[in-house]
Design a protein around this motif. Structure first.
Motif, short mmCIF file in Angstrom:
data_model
loop_
_atom_site.label_atom_id
_atom_site.label_comp_id
_atom_site.label_asym_id
_atom_site.label_seq_id
_atom_site.Cartn_x
_atom_site.Cartn_y
_atom_site.Cartn_z
N VAL A 1 30.93 46.89 40.29
CA VAL A 1 30.88 47.11 38.87
C VAL A 1 29.47 47.60 38.54
CG1 VAL A 1 31.07 46.04 36.62
CG2 VAL A 1 32.60 45.33 38.44
N ASN A 2 29.39 48.73 37.89
CA ASN A 2 28.09 49.32 37.54
C ASN A 2 27.18 49.43 38.76
OD1 ASN A 2 28.81 49.59 34.83
ND2 ASN A 2 28.14 47.49 34.39
N GLY A 3 27.77 49.78 39.91
CA GLY A 3 27.00 49.97 41.13
C GLY A 3 26.70 48.71 41.90
N VAL A 4 27.16 47.54 41.42
CA VAL A 4 26.92 46.27 42.10
C VAL A 4 28.20 45.87 42.84
CG1 VAL A 4 26.35 43.83 41.77
CG2 VAL A 4 25.30 45.57 40.31
N PRO A 5 28.09 45.59 44.16
CA PRO A 5 29.28 45.12 44.89
C PRO A 5 29.85 43.87 44.22
CG PRO A 5 27.49 45.62 46.41
CD PRO A 5 26.92 45.69 45.01
N THR A 6 31.11 43.93 43.88
CA THR A 6 31.75 42.86 43.13
C THR A 6 33.14 42.60 43.72
OG1 THR A 6 30.62 43.65 41.15
CG2 THR A 6 32.42 42.11 40.81
N SER A 7 33.46 41.34 43.89
CA SER A 7 34.79 41.02 44.41
C SER A 7 35.81 41.06 43.27
CB SER A 7 34.80 39.63 45.04
OG SER A 7 34.75 38.62 44.04
N LEU A 8 37.06 41.20 43.62
CA LEU A 8 38.11 41.16 42.60
C LEU A 8 38.13 39.81 41.90
CD1 LEU A 8 40.98 43.06 44.45
CD2 LEU A 8 39.60 43.88 42.53
N ALA A 9 37.88 38.73 42.64
CA ALA A 9 37.85 37.39 42.03
C ALA A 9 36.78 37.29 40.96
CB ALA A 9 37.64 36.33 43.10
N GLU A 10 35.65 37.95 41.18
CA GLU A 10 34.56 37.89 40.21
C GLU A 10 34.89 38.56 38.89
OE1 GLU A 10 30.43 37.84 42.62
OE2 GLU A 10 31.69 39.59 43.03
N ILE A 11 35.88 39.44 38.89
CA ILE A 11 36.28 40.09 37.63
C ILE A 11 37.64 39.61 37.14
CG2 ILE A 11 34.79 42.10 37.91
CD1 ILE A 11 37.23 43.66 38.91
N GLY A 12 38.08 38.43 37.67
CA GLY A 12 39.25 37.79 37.10
C GLY A 12 40.55 37.87 37.88
N TYR A 13 40.56 38.56 39.00
CA TYR A 13 41.77 38.61 39.81
C TYR A 13 41.75 37.42 40.76
CZ TYR A 13 42.54 43.32 38.11
OH TYR A 13 42.77 44.40 37.31
N ASN A 14 42.55 36.40 40.45
CA ASN A 14 42.49 35.18 41.25
C ASN A 14 43.86 34.72 41.75
OD1 ASN A 14 43.57 34.36 38.86
ND2 ASN A 14 41.99 32.86 38.38
N ASN A 15 44.84 35.61 41.71
CA ASN A 15 46.17 35.28 42.22
C ASN A 15 46.64 36.40 43.14
OD1 ASN A 15 47.33 32.79 40.93
ND2 ASN A 15 46.61 33.89 39.13
N GLY A 16 47.31 36.00 44.21
CA GLY A 16 47.95 36.96 45.09
C GLY A 16 49.45 36.73 45.06
N GLY A 17 50.21 37.77 45.16
CA GLY A 17 51.66 37.65 45.14
C GLY A 17 52.29 38.07 46.44
N VAL A 18 53.21 37.26 46.94
CA VAL A 18 53.98 37.60 48.13
C VAL A 18 55.29 38.19 47.66
CG1 VAL A 18 55.09 36.73 50.22
CG2 VAL A 18 52.88 35.81 49.50
#
Length: 141
Positions: free
Chosen positions: A1-18
């Protein structure tokens, strides 16, 4: 985000679906349940998921939710197999799953039934959503 390495969890993605493919199709001549409703339980594809409880525990230990996909298309259960929401929700609770997505390929299309069993079995919220069908789930038989 804005050139900073960011995980999906850090921007609110905290669920995975099977999604589809978790089930062992035709496992007991009842497609992916081990007996006819109301006694059937989902049968997991042990090749793809040899230790589902450990996978879920790992996800939870890493602050991730695990959502599941029912009413699947890969080995869908139609009129020949009655809806089995009670045992499906009980299985989800036993596995400590966090959410469910319902597709429109089987007999379990009544989201009111799913919500009834979900609410009766725990205070833990499980997201129930329809998989993009044209007919609203609440109007299905």
């Amino acid at each position: 985000v804005n050139g900073v390495p960011t995980s999906l969890a850090e921007i609110g993605y905290n669920n995975g679906g099977v999604d589809d493919g978790w089930q062992h199709c035709d496992a007991y001549e009842h497609l992916f349940h081990n007996a006819s409703a109301p006694n059937g339980w989902p049968v997991l594809n042990a090749t793809e998921f040899p230790d589902l409880p450990s996978l879920i525990a790992w996800a939870h230990n890493n602050s991730l939710g695990v959502n599941w996909y029912f009413n699947n298309c890969k080995c869908s259960e139609h009129e020949a197999y009655p809806a089995n929401e009670a045992n499906d929700v009980a299985w989800m609770r036993m596995m400590d799953l966090d959410g469910v997505k319902l597709d429109g390929c089987g007999s379990s299309m009544n989201t009111s039934n799913w919500n009834k069993y979900i609410n009766e079995t725990s205070n833990k919220a499980i997201l129930t959503e329809d998989g993009g069908n044209d007919v609203p789930p609440s109007t299905r038989n």
